[in-house]
Design a protein around this motif. Sequence first.
Motif, PDB file in Angstrom:
ATOM      1  N   SER A  11      49.426 -78.840 -60.504  1.00  0.00           N
ATOM      2  CA  SER A  11      50.602 -77.977 -60.578  1.00  0.00           C
ATOM      3  C   SER A  11      50.754 -77.464 -62.013  1.00  0.00           C
ATOM      4  CB  SER A  11      51.858 -78.740 -60.165  1.00  0.00           C
ATOM      5  OG  SER A  11      52.107 -79.821 -61.043  1.00  0.00           O
ATOM      6  N   THR A  57      59.460 -70.940 -64.995  1.00  0.00           N
ATOM      7  CA  THR A  57      60.648 -71.588 -65.547  1.00  0.00           C
ATOM      8  C   THR A  57      61.585 -70.598 -66.222  1.00  0.00           C
ATOM      9  OG1 THR A  57      59.581 -72.002 -67.688  1.00  0.00           O
ATOM     10  CG2 THR A  57      59.342 -73.703 -65.973  1.00  0.00           C
ATOM     11  N   ALA A 100      59.656 -79.324 -68.100  1.00  0.00           N
ATOM     12  CA  ALA A 100      58.997 -79.573 -66.811  1.00  0.00           C
ATOM     13  C   ALA A 100      57.773 -80.460 -66.983  1.00  0.00           C
ATOM     14  CB  ALA A 100      58.600 -78.246 -66.166  1.00  0.00           C
ATOM     15  N   ASP A 148      58.925 -84.063 -68.049  1.00  0.00           N
ATOM     16  CA  ASP A 148      59.472 -84.809 -66.904  1.00  0.00           C
ATOM     17  C   ASP A 148      58.464 -84.973 -65.772  1.00  0.00           C
ATOM     18  OD1 ASP A 148      61.868 -84.981 -68.252  1.00  0.00           O
ATOM     19  OD2 ASP A 148      62.780 -83.269 -67.220  1.00  0.00           O
ATOM     20  N   LYS A 149      57.243 -84.475 -65.985  1.00  0.00           N
ATOM     21  CA  LYS A 149      56.151 -84.563 -65.002  1.00  0.00           C
ATOM     22  C   LYS A 149      56.464 -83.835 -63.699  1.00  0.00           C
ATOM     23  CE  LYS A 149      54.284 -88.792 -67.017  1.00  0.00           C
ATOM     24  NZ  LYS A 149      53.808 -90.178 -66.784  1.00  0.00           N
ATOM     25  N   VAL A 150      57.302 -82.804 -63.811  1.00  0.00           N
ATOM     26  CA  VAL A 150      57.502 -81.894 -62.687  1.00  0.00           C
ATOM     27  C   VAL A 150      56.282 -81.006 -62.531  1.00  0.00           C
ATOM     28  CG1 VAL A 150      58.945 -80.013 -61.808  1.00  0.00           C
ATOM     29  CG2 VAL A 150      60.004 -81.946 -63.001  1.00  0.00           C
ATOM     30  N   ALA A 151      55.620 -80.722 -63.663  1.00  0.00           N
ATOM     31  CA  ALA A 151      54.374 -79.955 -63.673  1.00  0.00           C
ATOM     32  C   ALA A 151      53.304 -80.771 -64.376  1.00  0.00           C
ATOM     33  CB  ALA A 151      54.565 -78.623 -64.388  1.00  0.00           C
TER      34      ALA A 151
END
Length: 275
Positions: free
Chosen positions: A126, A162, A171, A174-177
């Motif tokens: 991602s 974003t 992101a 926070d390990k969203v991506a």
Amino acid sequence: MLLVLALSMPLPAQAAEGPVRIALTAAAVRDELPFYDRWAAYLGRKLGRPVEFVQRRSYRDIIEMLRTGELDFSWVCSYSFVQALDAGLVDLVATPVFRGKPLYQSYIIVPRDSPTTDLMQLEGKSFAYTDPDSNTGYIVPRAMLRDSGHNPERFFRTIFFTWDHGQAIEAVADKVADGAAVDSYVWEYLAAQRPRLAERTKIIQRSEEFSFPPMVARRGIDPDLRRRFADAILSMAADAEGRRLLGEMMLDGFVALPASSYDKVRALPTARPLR
């Protein structure tokens, strides 16, 4: 809704002219609201007019506001600048100088504990882009993929926007991506001002350098206002208050460059033309 970030206090005689409106985009660090109060007041005194900083979500929104005359000036991305310049919408006013050079890069970043060491290892992962018209946050990383023989449309498992470099950094932190492409200036600024955020990411690749996101004027603006604004921006390093403001932005100053300084940005594969 348009966010009014700052407004200097005008003299009564000045109010009839209305405020000078300057847009901030993802090319600037936009969450330091008290700073923009002080910068607006400084520029207002220099111009003899009230000043408003305003913000929209995307570069395309800002360019449209310049087109319709809703803005006077804007700090825009390098790629958005060459698009708008070629469409006859804006003129170059000044370019910031960061760490001795009017240049910046795209940083490819991943979480601090990620084993990934270069962009090619993010295949099937991602990825966060900032804006479809962002040079460092979209155009450059896609060019890097093409140069390596990959199709940017199919390389990542999933992508999202974003609309802000700081948000892209968050992101990844926070390990969203699994990775993101961000403006080097914004990352370095946050590394100094919000180290707990930036230290949760790491830079795994740096692009070549490009001319820094510039300050531009709407084409057709009053020539005297444009001249006075350019003088105010270009002379900030010459007075104590201006130097303090520049220091808060981690900039050395602003310089006047020819528009041809952005030809390398223009030569990159484009995302979508302005119409």
